[in-house]
Design an enzyme around this catalytic site. Structure first.
Site, mmCIF file in Angstrom:
data_model
loop_
_atom_site.group_PDB
_atom_site.id
_atom_site.type_symbol
_atom_site.label_atom_id
_atom_site.label_comp_id
_atom_site.label_asym_id
_atom_site.label_seq_id
_atom_site.Cartn_x
_atom_site.Cartn_y
_atom_site.Cartn_z
ATOM 1 C CE LYS A 124 36.829 43.793 55.350
ATOM 2 N NZ LYS A 124 38.227 43.231 54.877
ATOM 3 C CD GLU A 151 31.083 29.104 48.250
ATOM 4 O OE1 GLU A 151 30.857 29.595 48.989
ATOM 5 O OE2 GLU A 151 30.948 29.705 46.886
ATOM 6 C CD GLU A 195 27.690 37.376 44.416
ATOM 7 O OE1 GLU A 195 27.477 36.089 44.727
ATOM 8 O OE2 GLU A 195 28.890 38.112 43.934
#
Ligand code: NDP
Length: 792
Positions: free
Chosen positions: A191, A397, A265
């Site tokens: 996806k 982040e 990840e």
């Protein structure tokens, strides 16, 4: 000023736009409407959502929202394709991968332009970095397919893999996922991210064109719910995910107890460390690449500048000057440095984070000599100063063109600041002193370290994180191994009764004090015997119910103390492998010296002759002493002016919850590989027969094992495992027990994304010599790739 310098000063750039007509024609050919690619065919489009060009806001196409039924259909296709695909020879599979690599090269410009239209990244990046790396990935894995049997003997593919990728490197992330999966013989359902699905759909056409067997690659478009349906599907054997840490944790929880393979990840907040002896101009150029490549929407972006105080002012002044020369604008313009952010929501998110940072005291510099296009998702490059580690902009982040800068005085301070983050994806070190750079590299807790360079990637070199940046590697040998598992794993049988039949306690016919003094088996924490915090004990029974001893009932506090001691002993990880080997040999020697006593203890607890178990335990310690200085890394030779040293590092603090059976070997078989690789351990011995391990601390004490390297907490396995799983100071956890408790351990580990291995109620015969090798060694370690400039 001489004439040439004058020309450079006054030179005006004219626009140099790349034509988009072929990409537009391709979209038109599909009437700008796409279904899914399932079983080698396009499905009719269903409920759709729009995908836009973020540089203009114009709609590019309508994509289909993948439903649970679509995923079902894709899984059925992938399952049917798996048998024949995995049965092909490696050479045959390699030929397909090679054909894909060639086709990508042949259509490289179309892919690049389409990627830039859909994502907003500058064309020079998609053309010169993304797409060439995609081709490189398929070439590299064509080779792996062919050499797999030799390099990974007795390993098999997982089966059907579900792969979910983000929007920042759409086709590159697809290649990182699909190439190794296919090389190994898996089939996939991928996806793409909702914002950037177009190149994945063009890739599907390539699969059709090269005649890839139907069902081997299935592409289902959609949003978060489609991803959730993939994660939840019982017919999928492995999930590989790249994206935010938040969603990564949710996937860890959702897959707990399912037995699905998992690689994650995730995000990062990577330090970019500049020492005073760095080549400053190079470091500035590196920094431009580290933080403004792909508008900063890079998981490994060097988003935290740590600059040595003595050069801080000079560095920041130069950096600001360089920022003024960056060009922000039309991503299809070949001389643009910073293109469009992926979507308006991302721009809003970044502005919101910046607002929070400013409210907390941050100062933001944005060059005032640049004007942004009047439409589209553009942001100026930003430099944030006057921040402490607690500022939102330092901790979170940002995933945008925002660099935060802090200073340090000493190398130790640089390391402390660099590691002061929940993430551990990458780090960059700039220094002209190679001794200093190579001294710092092992101290940084990150999966990738670049020395005097940044953002180097290659298919031959593993990429992936430590800590909350996830686990598993993509690329390199480690990445290939992540799509394979030992063939014997699928034949494991359920453990009939993990805790054995319940035993009723009964009074001993003889008074134990007739033969020896009362014995108190203590816990062992930080090199000292410790009483249980609870003040409670649990009885240890012989097979016929006689009380043969008592051990402490460990609780949360005991685990906390043990974890603290294990963290304080992490110097073990930098003890030389030779020293660790010697200590393990010495442990074996001292255990062997007392073999009769240990055999008798096993017999007392289990009723079985313990002679063989002790002998096997000694042998296992010997085996892993032998491995300590042999299970090491590699040097990769990527097609760049650098080598990458793949260093094998321990996880850190490892919790080990041993099986109820085999009181001695059950613990030693897990402890020995963990120690050999430099982990420190909190060991919970057999719940039923813990006395072999409470005896073992006497052997540990006489074998030069440093204090805190092995800590022993007795008590109820599942309760202590839960505490270990929830503890943020534990980096990895191995648990042998029933399926329910294993699921609990996996779920509870999501807090800091510790790496887990659980037996899931299956019977692992730890006496088997297959456990003398890399099975546990690989689980006890993670690979750090250190990129070092090398060669001409
Ligand atoms: P997500 O982690 O939400 O998305 C990554 C992929 O997972 C997408 O394909 C997404 O689909 C899918 N997804 C979303 N929710 C789920 C779920 N519950 N189960 C399974 N799959 C799911 O990242 P976002 O795109 O929302 O970006 C948010 C932030 O995450 C960014 O601002 C950035 O900070 C960070 N991020 C980090 C990345 C990295 O590599 N480190 C990459 C991307 C984002 P869909 O696109 O349709 O939502």
């Amino acid at each position: 000023m001489n004439k040439i310098a004058q020309i450079f000063e006054t030179l005006e750039y004219g626009p140099a736009p790349e034509a988009a007509d072929q990409a537009i024609a391709w979209l038109d050919q599909h009437e700008r409407r796409f279904g899914h690619f399932i079983n080698g065919e396009w499905t009719a489009s269903g409920t759709t959502f729009a995908t836009d060009n973020p540089a203009t806001g114009e709609k590019l196409a309508d994509l289909t929202e993948g439903t649970a039924a679509d995923i079902d259909q894709a899984v059925n296709a992938a399952r049917a394709a798996f048998g024949p695909w995995s049965a092909l020879s490696g050479y045959e599979r390699g030929k397909y991968l090679y054909a894909i690599a060639r086709a990508i090269q042949k259509h490289a410009r179309l892919f690049s332009v389409l990627e830039t239209l859909d994502n907003g990244k500058p064309i020079h990046e998609s053309r010169d970095i993304d797409i060439p790396l995609v081709a490189r990935h398929f070439y590299h894995h064509a080779g792996w397919a062919q050499h797999l049997q030799r390099e990974f003997p007795d390993h098999v593919p997982y089966g059907v893999c579900g792969q979910i990728i983000p929007w920042n490197f759409p086709l590159l992330m697809l290649a990182w996922k699909i190439a190794p999966a296919l090389a190994a013989g898996n089939t996939v359902i991928l996806k793409p991210a909702e914002f950037t699905s177009l190149t994945a759909l063009l890739f599907a056409e390539i699969c059709q064109r090269i005649g890839l067997p139907k069902g081997v690659v299935n592409i289902v478009t959609g949003q978060g719910e489609t991803g959730q349906a993939i994660v939840a599907h019982a017919g999928i054997d492995k999930i590989a995910f790249t994206g935010s840490t938040e969603v990564g944790k949710a996937i860890r929880v959702a897959t707990a107890g399912t037995g699905k393979g998992l690689s994650l990840e995730l995000g990062g907040k990577s330090p970019y460390i500049v020492f005073e002896d760095a080549d400053i101009d190079s470091a500035i150029e590196g920094l431009v690449d580290a933080i403004w490549f792909n508008q900063g929407q890079v998981c490994c972006a060097g988003s935290r500048l740590l600059v040595q105080e003595s050069i801080e002012e000079r560095f920041i002044t130069k950096l600001k000057k360089r920022m003024e020369t960056l060009r922000v604008g039309d991503p299809l313009d070949k001389s643009v440095d910073i293109g469009a952010m992926v979507a308006p929501v991302q721009v809003e998110r970044i502005r919101d984070l910046m607002g929070r940072g400013v409210a907390e005291g941050a100062l933001i510099y944005e060059p005032d000599n640049m004007t942004l296009p009047d439409r589209g998702c553009f942001l100026k490059p930003a430099l944030v100063t006057n921040v402490s580690p607690a500022n939102t902009l330092v901790a979170e982040e940002i995933f945008g063109p925002v660099l935060v800068a802090m200073s340090f005085r000493t190398p130790e301070e640089a390391v402390a600041l660099a590691n002061n983050t929940k993430y551990g994806l990458a780090a960059t070190i700039w220094s002209e002193n190679i001794n200093l750079a190579l001294d710092i590299a092992p101290k940084i807790k990150a999966g990738v370290v670049w020395i005097n360079g940044t953002n180097n990637f290659d298919a031959a070199v593993g990429f992936g994180g430590y800590k909350e940046s996830g686990f598993g590697r993509e690329g390199g040998r480690e990445g290939m191994g992540a799509y394979l598992r030992p063939a014997w794993e699928k034949d494991l049988k359920p453990f009939p009764s993990p805790n054995g039949e319940p035993i009723e306690p009964r009074e001993s016919a003889t008074n134990p004090l007739d033969t020896h003094l009362d014995q108190t088996a203590k816990m062992y924490i930080g090199g000292k015997q410790a009483r249980p915090d609870s003040g409670y004990t649990r009885r240890v029974l012989s097979p016929n119910g006689e009380i043969i001893g008592e051990v402490g009932e460990g609780n949360r506090k005991d685990i906390r103390n043990a974890v603290e001691a294990a963290r304080a002993a992490l110097g073990w990880s930098t003890t030389s492998a030779h020293s660790r080997a010697q200590i393990l040999y010495f442990l074996a020697e001292n255990l062997d010296y007392r073999r009769d006593e240990f055999a008798a203890r096993i017999k007392a607890q289990t009723g079985e002759d313990g002679t063989d178990e002790v002998a096997l335990s000694v042998e296992r310690l010997f085996a892993f002493a032998g491995w300590a200085d042999k299970y090491d890394g590699a040097v990769h030779n990527p097609p760049l002016r650098a080598v990458a040293a793949a260093m094998v590092e321990p996880l850190g603090v490892l919790g080990i919850v041993a099986p109820p059976s085999r009181p001695l070997l059950g613990s030693i078989a897990l402890l020995a590989p963990a120690l050999a690789m430099g982990n420190t351990v909190v060991l919970v011995p057999s719940v039923r027969s813990p006395l072999s391990i409470t005896d073992l601390y006497q052997v540990i004490e006489t074998s030069d094992v440093p204090s805190g390297v092995v800590n022993i907490v007795t008590g109820d396995s599942a309760t202590l495992a839960k505490t270990l799983a929830e503890h943020d100071g534990v980096d990895g956890l191995w648990f042998v027990g029933d399926a329910q408790a294993s699921a609990m351990v996996e779920k509870a580990s999501a807090g800091n994304l510790k790496q887990t291995w659980t037996s899931r109620g299956l019977y692992y015969n730890l006496a088997d010599r297959r456990f003398e090798g890399d099975y546990f060694l690989s689980k006890a370690t993670q690979v750090k790739n250190v990129w070092i400039p090398y060669g001409a």
